[in-house]
Design a protein around this motif. Structure first.
Motif, short mmCIF file in Angstrom:
data_model
loop_
_atom_site.label_atom_id
_atom_site.label_comp_id
_atom_site.label_asym_id
_atom_site.label_seq_id
_atom_site.Cartn_x
_atom_site.Cartn_y
_atom_site.Cartn_z
N SER A 21 0.81 -1.22 0.00
CA SER A 21 0.00 0.00 0.00
C SER A 21 0.85 1.27 0.00
O SER A 21 0.42 2.31 -0.51
N SER A 22 2.05 1.19 0.55
CA SER A 22 2.86 2.40 0.71
C SER A 22 4.02 2.52 -0.28
O SER A 22 4.44 3.64 -0.61
N GLU A 23 4.54 1.41 -0.77
CA GLU A 23 5.79 1.46 -1.52
C GLU A 23 5.72 2.19 -2.86
O GLU A 23 6.65 2.94 -3.19
N PRO A 24 4.68 2.02 -3.68
CA PRO A 24 4.69 2.74 -4.95
C PRO A 24 4.79 4.26 -4.77
O PRO A 24 5.56 4.92 -5.49
N LEU A 25 4.06 4.82 -3.82
CA LEU A 25 4.11 6.26 -3.60
C LEU A 25 5.44 6.67 -2.99
O LEU A 25 6.03 7.68 -3.39
N ARG A 26 5.93 5.90 -2.02
CA ARG A 26 7.22 6.25 -1.40
C ARG A 26 8.32 6.25 -2.44
O ARG A 26 9.13 7.18 -2.53
N TYR A 27 8.38 5.19 -3.24
CA TYR A 27 9.44 5.07 -4.23
C TYR A 27 9.40 6.19 -5.25
O TYR A 27 10.43 6.82 -5.54
N THR A 28 8.23 6.49 -5.81
CA THR A 28 8.14 7.51 -6.84
C THR A 28 8.33 8.92 -6.28
O THR A 28 8.76 9.83 -6.99
N THR A 29 8.03 9.11 -5.01
CA THR A 29 8.22 10.42 -4.39
C THR A 29 9.67 10.67 -4.01
O THR A 29 10.19 11.79 -4.19
N TYR A 30 10.34 9.65 -3.53
CA TYR A 30 11.66 9.83 -2.93
C TYR A 30 12.78 9.13 -3.70
O TYR A 30 13.57 9.77 -4.38
N THR A 31 12.84 7.81 -3.60
CA THR A 31 14.00 7.09 -4.14
C THR A 31 14.23 7.40 -5.60
O THR A 31 15.37 7.67 -6.03
N ARG A 32 13.18 7.38 -6.41
CA ARG A 32 13.35 7.54 -7.86
C ARG A 32 13.94 8.90 -8.22
O ARG A 32 14.65 9.04 -9.22
N GLU A 33 13.67 9.90 -7.41
CA GLU A 33 14.13 11.25 -7.71
C GLU A 33 15.49 11.58 -7.10
O GLU A 33 16.24 12.36 -7.66
N TYR A 34 15.79 10.99 -5.97
CA TYR A 34 16.96 11.44 -5.21
C TYR A 34 18.12 10.45 -5.18
O TYR A 34 19.27 10.88 -5.02
N LEU A 35 17.86 9.16 -5.32
CA LEU A 35 18.89 8.18 -5.05
C LEU A 35 19.40 7.52 -6.33
O LEU A 35 18.63 7.03 -7.15
N GLY A 36 20.71 7.55 -6.51
CA GLY A 36 21.37 6.81 -7.57
C GLY A 36 22.01 5.55 -7.03
O GLY A 36 22.02 5.31 -5.82
N TRP A 37 22.57 4.75 -7.93
CA TRP A 37 23.21 3.51 -7.51
C TRP A 37 24.16 3.09 -8.62
O TRP A 37 23.86 3.26 -9.81
N GLY A 38 25.28 2.56 -8.24
CA GLY A 38 26.23 2.11 -9.26
C GLY A 38 27.18 1.07 -8.74
O GLY A 38 27.27 0.82 -7.54
N VAL A 39 27.89 0.45 -9.67
CA VAL A 39 28.96 -0.49 -9.34
C VAL A 39 30.26 0.14 -9.79
O VAL A 39 30.39 0.59 -10.94
N PHE A 40 31.24 0.15 -8.89
CA PHE A 40 32.51 0.83 -9.10
C PHE A 40 33.64 -0.19 -9.00
O PHE A 40 33.71 -0.96 -8.04
N ALA A 41 34.48 -0.20 -10.02
CA ALA A 41 35.62 -1.13 -10.07
C ALA A 41 36.87 -0.40 -9.58
O ALA A 41 37.20 0.69 -10.09
N LEU A 42 37.55 -1.00 -8.62
CA LEU A 42 38.68 -0.37 -7.96
C LEU A 42 39.92 -1.26 -8.01
O LEU A 42 39.82 -2.48 -7.89
N ILE A 43 41.08 -0.63 -8.20
CA ILE A 43 42.36 -1.33 -8.09
C ILE A 43 43.24 -0.50 -7.16
O ILE A 43 43.34 0.73 -7.31
N ALA A 44 43.91 -1.17 -6.21
CA ALA A 44 44.76 -0.48 -5.25
C ALA A 44 45.91 0.24 -5.97
O ALA A 44 46.49 -0.28 -6.93
N ARG A 45 46.20 1.43 -5.50
CA ARG A 45 47.31 2.22 -6.08
C ARG A 45 48.66 1.64 -5.67
O ARG A 45 48.80 1.05 -4.61
#
Length: 248
Positions: A224-248
Protein backbone atom coordinates in the motif's frame (compact mmCIF):
# COMPACT_ATOMS: atom_id res chain seq x y z
CA UNK A 1 20.18 -17.95 9.69
CA UNK A 2 18.33 -15.86 7.14
CA UNK A 3 17.51 -12.32 6.06
CA UNK A 4 14.30 -10.60 7.24
CA UNK A 5 11.25 -12.32 5.78
CA UNK A 6 9.99 -9.20 4.00
CA UNK A 7 12.91 -9.35 1.56
CA UNK A 8 12.36 -13.04 0.90
CA UNK A 9 8.77 -12.15 -0.01
CA UNK A 10 9.20 -8.93 -1.98
CA UNK A 11 12.24 -10.09 -3.97
CA UNK A 12 11.36 -13.76 -4.35
CA UNK A 13 10.79 -13.33 -8.10
CA UNK A 14 13.93 -11.23 -8.65
CA UNK A 15 17.00 -12.62 -10.31
CA UNK A 16 18.94 -9.41 -9.63
CA UNK A 17 18.56 -7.92 -6.15
CA UNK A 18 19.69 -4.40 -6.98
CA UNK A 19 18.79 -1.68 -9.51
CA UNK A 20 20.57 -3.40 -12.41
CA UNK A 21 19.05 -5.03 -15.48
CA UNK A 22 20.54 -8.10 -17.20
CA UNK A 23 21.92 -5.74 -19.85
CA UNK A 24 23.78 -3.72 -17.23
CA UNK A 25 25.24 -6.87 -15.66
CA UNK A 26 26.47 -7.89 -19.10
CA UNK A 27 27.91 -4.44 -19.69
CA UNK A 28 29.74 -4.58 -16.36
CA UNK A 29 31.29 -7.95 -17.19
CA UNK A 30 32.39 -6.71 -20.61
CA UNK A 31 33.81 -3.50 -19.12
CA UNK A 32 36.02 -5.51 -16.76
CA UNK A 33 37.56 -7.43 -19.70
CA UNK A 34 37.16 -10.68 -17.83
CA UNK A 35 39.36 -13.53 -18.99
CA UNK A 36 38.25 -17.18 -18.92
CA UNK A 37 39.20 -18.84 -15.67
CA UNK A 38 39.16 -15.62 -13.62
CA UNK A 39 38.13 -16.38 -10.04
CA UNK A 40 35.33 -14.14 -8.74
CA UNK A 41 34.06 -13.89 -5.17
CA UNK A 42 30.64 -12.28 -4.66
CA UNK A 43 29.69 -11.47 -1.06
CA UNK A 44 25.96 -10.94 -0.68
CA UNK A 45 25.41 -12.61 -4.04
CA UNK A 46 21.60 -12.86 -3.84
CA UNK A 47 20.24 -15.27 -6.44
CA UNK A 48 23.59 -15.55 -8.18
CA UNK A 49 22.72 -13.94 -11.50
CA UNK A 50 26.03 -12.11 -11.85
CA UNK A 51 28.19 -15.18 -11.26
CA UNK A 52 25.99 -17.50 -13.32
CA UNK A 53 25.76 -15.27 -16.37
CA UNK A 54 29.44 -14.30 -16.22
CA UNK A 55 30.38 -17.99 -16.02
CA UNK A 56 28.25 -18.62 -19.12
CA UNK A 57 29.33 -15.53 -21.07
CA UNK A 58 32.93 -14.95 -19.95
CA UNK A 59 34.08 -18.29 -18.56
CA UNK A 60 34.75 -17.11 -15.00
CA UNK A 61 34.87 -19.42 -11.98
CA UNK A 62 32.99 -18.09 -8.98
CA UNK A 63 31.86 -18.42 -5.39
CA UNK A 64 28.83 -16.59 -4.03
CA UNK A 65 27.87 -16.17 -0.39
CA UNK A 66 24.45 -15.02 0.82
CA UNK A 67 22.49 -15.01 4.06
CA UNK A 68 19.14 -15.76 2.40
CA UNK A 69 18.43 -19.46 2.19
CA UNK A 70 15.81 -18.80 -0.51
CA UNK A 71 18.19 -16.78 -2.69
CA UNK A 72 21.03 -19.28 -2.19
CA UNK A 73 18.81 -22.11 -3.42
CA UNK A 74 17.63 -20.01 -6.36
CA UNK A 75 21.28 -19.36 -7.25
CA UNK A 76 22.04 -23.09 -7.35
CA UNK A 77 19.02 -23.70 -9.58
CA UNK A 78 20.07 -20.86 -11.89
CA UNK A 79 23.55 -22.35 -12.22
CA UNK A 80 22.01 -25.67 -13.25
CA UNK A 81 19.65 -23.92 -15.68
CA UNK A 82 22.54 -22.13 -17.41
CA UNK A 83 24.79 -25.19 -17.39
CA UNK A 84 27.47 -23.64 -15.19
CA UNK A 85 27.03 -25.57 -11.94
CA UNK A 86 30.56 -26.96 -12.37
CA UNK A 87 31.97 -23.42 -12.48
CA UNK A 88 30.12 -21.59 -9.71
CA UNK A 89 29.50 -22.50 -6.08
CA UNK A 90 26.96 -20.91 -3.74
CA UNK A 91 27.27 -20.89 0.04
CA UNK A 92 24.41 -20.11 2.42
CA UNK A 93 26.29 -18.17 5.10
CA UNK A 94 26.85 -14.75 6.59
CA UNK A 95 29.11 -12.89 4.16
CA UNK A 96 30.42 -10.65 6.96
CA UNK A 97 33.94 -11.83 7.64
CA UNK A 98 33.96 -14.38 4.79
CA UNK A 99 37.41 -14.89 3.24
CA UNK A 100 38.03 -17.14 0.24
CA UNK A 101 40.41 -20.08 0.63
CA UNK A 102 42.00 -19.32 -2.74
CA UNK A 103 42.81 -15.75 -3.75
CA UNK A 104 40.55 -14.30 -6.46
CA UNK A 105 41.00 -11.92 -9.36
CA UNK A 106 37.73 -10.09 -8.66
CA UNK A 107 36.22 -9.61 -5.19
CA UNK A 108 32.74 -8.08 -5.18
CA UNK A 109 30.11 -6.77 -2.83
CA UNK A 110 27.30 -5.44 -4.97
CA UNK A 111 24.95 -3.46 -2.78
CA UNK A 112 25.56 -5.07 0.63
CA UNK A 113 28.32 -2.97 2.15
CA UNK A 114 26.71 -3.29 5.57
CA UNK A 115 28.60 -6.60 5.80
CA UNK A 116 31.75 -4.59 6.48
CA UNK A 117 30.12 -1.75 8.38
CA UNK A 118 30.24 0.53 5.32
CA UNK A 119 32.29 1.01 2.16
CA UNK A 120 35.74 1.23 3.78
CA UNK A 121 35.23 -1.83 5.96
CA UNK A 122 33.81 -3.84 3.06
CA UNK A 123 36.77 -2.96 0.85
CA UNK A 124 39.11 -4.07 3.62
CA UNK A 125 37.20 -7.35 3.91
CA UNK A 126 37.34 -7.97 0.17
CA UNK A 127 41.10 -7.35 0.03
CA UNK A 128 41.62 -10.39 2.26
CA UNK A 129 40.45 -12.60 -0.62
CA UNK A 130 42.07 -10.64 -3.47
CA UNK A 131 45.19 -11.34 -5.50
CA UNK A 132 47.69 -8.46 -5.80
CA UNK A 133 46.48 -6.21 -8.60
CA UNK A 134 42.99 -7.70 -8.53
CA UNK A 135 39.76 -5.77 -8.95
CA UNK A 136 37.34 -4.88 -6.18
CA UNK A 137 33.71 -4.27 -7.13
CA UNK A 138 31.57 -2.14 -4.84
CA UNK A 139 27.88 -1.53 -5.46
CA UNK A 140 26.72 1.51 -3.54
CA UNK A 141 23.99 4.17 -3.52
CA UNK A 142 24.76 7.85 -3.98
CA UNK A 143 22.67 11.01 -4.00
CA UNK A 144 21.52 12.09 -7.45
CA UNK A 145 20.21 15.14 -5.63
CA UNK A 146 21.13 15.84 -2.03
CA UNK A 147 17.84 15.66 -0.10
CA UNK A 148 16.59 19.02 1.20
CA UNK A 149 15.82 17.53 4.61
CA UNK A 150 16.44 14.52 6.81
CA UNK A 151 12.78 13.59 6.31
CA UNK A 152 13.34 13.23 2.59
CA UNK A 153 16.47 11.14 3.22
CA UNK A 154 14.42 8.79 5.40
CA UNK A 155 11.85 8.61 2.59
CA UNK A 156 14.71 7.18 0.52
CA UNK A 157 15.14 4.54 3.24
CA UNK A 158 18.35 6.12 4.51
CA UNK A 159 18.84 6.81 8.19
CA UNK A 160 20.23 10.27 7.43
CA UNK A 161 21.56 12.44 4.60
CA UNK A 162 25.06 11.55 5.78
CA UNK A 163 24.52 7.88 4.91
CA UNK A 164 25.32 8.51 1.25
CA UNK A 165 27.47 10.90 -0.79
CA UNK A 166 26.91 12.68 -4.09
CA UNK A 167 28.58 10.80 -6.95
CA UNK A 168 31.71 13.00 -7.23
CA UNK A 169 32.30 12.74 -3.49
CA UNK A 170 31.81 8.97 -3.57
CA UNK A 171 34.38 8.71 -6.38
CA UNK A 172 36.78 10.91 -4.41
CA UNK A 173 36.33 8.74 -1.32
CA UNK A 174 37.71 5.73 -3.15
CA UNK A 175 40.83 7.73 -3.93
CA UNK A 176 41.17 8.72 -0.29
CA UNK A 177 41.16 5.00 0.56
CA UNK A 178 44.06 4.42 -1.85
CA UNK A 179 42.21 3.05 -4.88
CA UNK A 180 41.95 4.00 -8.54
CA UNK A 181 38.44 3.90 -9.96
CA UNK A 182 39.00 1.98 -13.20
CA UNK A 183 35.38 1.44 -14.34
CA UNK A 184 31.82 2.10 -13.34
CA UNK A 185 28.33 1.15 -14.50
CA UNK A 186 25.45 3.18 -13.11
CA UNK A 187 21.80 2.34 -12.66
CA UNK A 188 19.26 4.64 -14.29
CA UNK A 189 15.65 5.37 -13.51
CA UNK A 190 14.44 2.58 -15.79
CA UNK A 191 16.60 -0.01 -14.08
CA UNK A 192 15.50 1.34 -10.68
CA UNK A 193 11.90 0.85 -11.84
CA UNK A 194 12.58 -2.76 -12.79
CA UNK A 195 14.03 -3.44 -9.35
CA UNK A 196 11.39 -1.63 -7.28
CA UNK A 197 8.20 -1.97 -9.31
CA UNK A 198 8.67 -5.70 -9.82
CA UNK A 199 8.25 -6.11 -6.05
CA UNK A 200 4.71 -4.79 -6.19
CA UNK A 201 3.30 -7.53 -8.40
CA UNK A 202 5.20 -10.11 -6.37
CA UNK A 203 3.60 -8.80 -3.18
CA UNK A 204 0.13 -8.76 -4.72
CA UNK A 205 0.46 -12.34 -5.94
CA UNK A 206 1.83 -13.42 -2.55
CA UNK A 207 -1.14 -11.82 -0.77
CA UNK A 208 -3.58 -13.57 -3.09
CA UNK A 209 -1.90 -16.91 -2.38
CA UNK A 210 -1.45 -16.40 1.38
CA UNK A 211 -4.48 -14.43 2.67
CA UNK A 212 -4.40 -16.06 6.11
CA UNK A 213 -0.67 -15.90 6.71
CA UNK A 214 0.24 -13.96 9.87
CA UNK A 215 2.69 -11.97 7.74
CA UNK A 216 -0.03 -10.77 5.35
CA UNK A 217 -0.64 -7.51 7.25
CA UNK A 218 3.02 -6.58 6.90
CA UNK A 219 3.05 -7.34 3.18
CA UNK A 220 -0.24 -5.48 2.64
CA UNK A 221 1.15 -2.39 4.40
CA UNK A 222 4.29 -2.56 2.24
CA UNK A 223 2.31 -2.87 -0.99
CA UNK A 224 0.00 0.00 0.00
CA UNK A 225 2.86 2.40 0.71
CA UNK A 226 5.79 1.46 -1.52
CA UNK A 227 4.69 2.74 -4.95
CA UNK A 228 4.11 6.26 -3.60
CA UNK A 229 7.22 6.25 -1.40
CA UNK A 230 9.44 5.07 -4.23
CA UNK A 231 8.14 7.51 -6.84
CA UNK A 232 8.22 10.42 -4.39
CA UNK A 233 11.66 9.83 -2.93
CA UNK A 234 14.00 7.09 -4.14
CA UNK A 235 13.35 7.54 -7.86
CA UNK A 236 14.13 11.25 -7.71
CA UNK A 237 16.96 11.44 -5.21
CA UNK A 238 18.89 8.18 -5.05
CA UNK A 239 21.37 6.81 -7.57
CA UNK A 240 23.21 3.51 -7.51
CA UNK A 241 26.23 2.11 -9.26
CA UNK A 242 28.96 -0.49 -9.34
CA UNK A 243 32.51 0.83 -9.10
CA UNK A 244 35.62 -1.13 -10.07
CA UNK A 245 38.68 -0.37 -7.96
CA UNK A 246 42.36 -1.33 -8.09
CA UNK A 247 44.76 -0.48 -5.25
CA UNK A 248 47.31 2.22 -6.08
Amino acid sequence: MDIPRIFNVTESAHRIHNPFTPEKLTALGAALRLEPGTRVLDLGCGSGEMLCTWARDYGIVGTGVDLSQLFSEQAKLRAQELGVADRVTFVHADAAGYVAEDKVGVAACIGATWIGGGVAGTIELLTRSLKPGGIILIGEPYWRQVPPSEEVAKGCQAEAIADFLPLPELIASFGHLGYDVVEMVLADQDSWDRYEAAKWLTMRRWLEANPNDEFAKTVRAELSSEPLRYTTYTREYLGWGVFALIAR
